[in-house]
Design an enzyme around this catalytic site. Structure first.
Site, short mmCIF file in Angstrom:
data_model
loop_
_atom_site.label_atom_id
_atom_site.label_comp_id
_atom_site.label_asym_id
_atom_site.label_seq_id
_atom_site.Cartn_x
_atom_site.Cartn_y
_atom_site.Cartn_z
N LYS A 104 -4.91 0.12 3.04
CA LYS A 104 -3.74 0.97 2.85
C LYS A 104 -4.09 2.38 3.33
O LYS A 104 -5.22 2.84 3.20
CB LYS A 104 -3.33 1.01 1.37
CG LYS A 104 -2.95 -0.38 0.82
CD LYS A 104 -1.70 -0.91 1.49
CE LYS A 104 -1.32 -2.29 0.99
NZ LYS A 104 -2.21 -3.36 1.49
N ASP A 105 -3.07 3.07 3.80
CA ASP A 105 -3.26 4.37 4.44
C ASP A 105 -3.51 5.47 3.43
O ASP A 105 -3.10 5.40 2.27
CB ASP A 105 -2.02 4.68 5.27
CG ASP A 105 -2.17 5.95 6.09
OD1 ASP A 105 -3.20 6.11 6.74
OD2 ASP A 105 -1.24 6.77 6.04
N ARG A 106 -4.15 6.53 3.90
CA ARG A 106 -4.42 7.70 3.07
C ARG A 106 -3.13 8.43 2.70
O ARG A 106 -2.96 8.86 1.56
CB ARG A 106 -5.36 8.65 3.83
CG ARG A 106 -5.58 9.99 3.16
CD ARG A 106 -6.30 10.95 4.12
NE ARG A 106 -7.62 10.44 4.46
CZ ARG A 106 -8.71 10.67 3.74
NH1 ARG A 106 -8.64 11.40 2.63
NH2 ARG A 106 -9.88 10.20 4.11
#
EC number: 5.4.99.27
Length: 385
Positions: A104-106
């Site tokens: 999952k993205d920051r």
């Protein structure tokens, strides 16, 4: 190992279909064609991390016993690797003892599951340990014993809730476009997160395949995935352009909705029955995830896919040489449990996607990003597997 055919060896029709683009552009998703024309809206996505919420759907109940711990967390302004590193440090275990079902993205708020193999170690104080390392960027939602490590591909899907701000455009056209998306799905492109900062992972993979320095173990899978994904996106873009991404052609490999099983559509199949099952979302045409071996497709579809890999032989040969096996991915994906709601000058979207599908492929058909957060739909990393 079977090498990809050269364009001289592939069919003339298949090779005429492909015009190679520069390697630096293979990881860029901005040029990929949409299925329904230009998006009717402009707006800003992810002005704040809370504007992009993703929650993993685990798809099974934790065992309640075992040497692993399933840890459900909510993170913001952290990527998956940073959380995994922190969990390993708190537990006093090696990094490979930590598992997860997807990255999952920051720049989002993500509710994500991790596993940690304690292997007879004492239970650490998870809350205090993680708070000391990550402060208020992470909170623990649950810790449950489990028998097995969590691995990529074990999730049932991801739920998304997106807040698009400062929306401009034709609202009536946007609502009509949303109905098109609900009825026909969207092209199942790999999103920008797959290709790294500026889409550079494809070029890095090509340099490796050409004899450059091998990547670190932590980077190897990312580069291989980027190379595979670039070839798939090229194939899908071609089929979007010729309007065959959501129809079955003789020789297509058709995948059953919600399952990995597939079959080749042959001339003995009932064309009417196949067309109805495609229309109803029971079957999906697929494209290749390249590796060793031959395309599973037949006839003109196989020739098209062979033409693609003949156009990019360095990618295809490199993927086969490292031992990846051929696989298939659906050309389209349907958002489920979807909701579309105007909010003053904004728009709220919520939907569920299967694992491996990207929320940005849905937004792409509806919205052209505006302002400094154009990165939310470009190659600066987005959710979302």
């Amino acid at each position: 190992m079977t090498e990809p055919a050269s364009c001289a060896e592939a069919t003339e029709i298949a090779c005429e279909a492909w015009t190679p683009i520069a390697s630096a552009l293979l990881g860029n998703v901005d040029w990929l064609p949409g299925a329904y024309g230009l998006p009717p809206l402009r707006g800003q996505l992810r002005v704040a991390p809370e504007d992009f919420l993703v929650e993993e759907v685990l798809g099974f109940e934790p065992d309640g016993e075992g040497q692993h711990r399933l840890i459900h967390i909510e993170k913001r302004l952290l990527n998956t690797s940073e959380v995994a590193d922190a969990l390993a440090q708190v537990a006093g275990v090696a990094r490979h003892a930590v598992g997860y079902g997807g990255r999952k993205d920051r720049r989002a708020v993500a509710r994500q599951w991790f596993s940690v193999d304690l292997a007879g170690r004492e239970e650490p104080n998870w809350h205090a340990g993680l708070a000391a390392l990550l402060a208020d960027r992470l909170r623990i939602l649950a810790v449950v014993p489990h028998r097995r490590k969590l691995r990529i591909g074990t999730l049932a899907g991801n739920r998304f809730q997106l807040h698009i701000r400062n929306v401009q455009g034709d609202r009536e056209a946007a609502e009509a476009r949303w109905q098109q998306i609900m009825a026909g799905g969207v092209p199942n492109y790999f999103g920008p997160q797959r290709f790294g900062e500026g889409g550079s992972n494809v070029s890095r993979a090509l340099a490796w395949f050409a004899g450059g320095r091998p990547p670190r173990r932590s980077q190897r899978d990312l580069l291989l995935s980027a190379a595979r994904s670039a070839l798939f996106n090229q194939l899908l873009a071609h089929r979007v352009k010729d309007q065959s991404w959501d129809v079955a052609r003789i020789g297509d490999v058709l995948q059953l909705e919600g399952r990995g099983s597939w079959f080749v559509y042959g001339p003995d199949e009932s064309a009417d029955e196949i067309a109805v099952r495609i229309r109803d979302g029971e079957l999906h045409p697929t494209g290749p995830l390249w590796g060793a071996g031959e395309s599973a497709a037949d006839g003109a579809v196989r020739a098209l896919e062979n033409g693609l890999v003949a156009t990019y032989p360095e990618l295809a040969t490199g993927l086969a040489r490292v031992g990846l096996r051929q696989d298939r991915r659906a050309l389209r994906v349907f958002p489920r449990e979807a909701r579309f709601c105007w909010q003053d000058s904004g728009l709220m979207l919520s939907f569920t996607l299967p694992p491996g599908a990207f929320a940005t492929t849905v937004v792409k058909e509806l919205l052209h990003p505006d302002g400094p957060d154009d990165a939310s739909l470009s190659n600066h990393g987005v959710v979302l597997d």
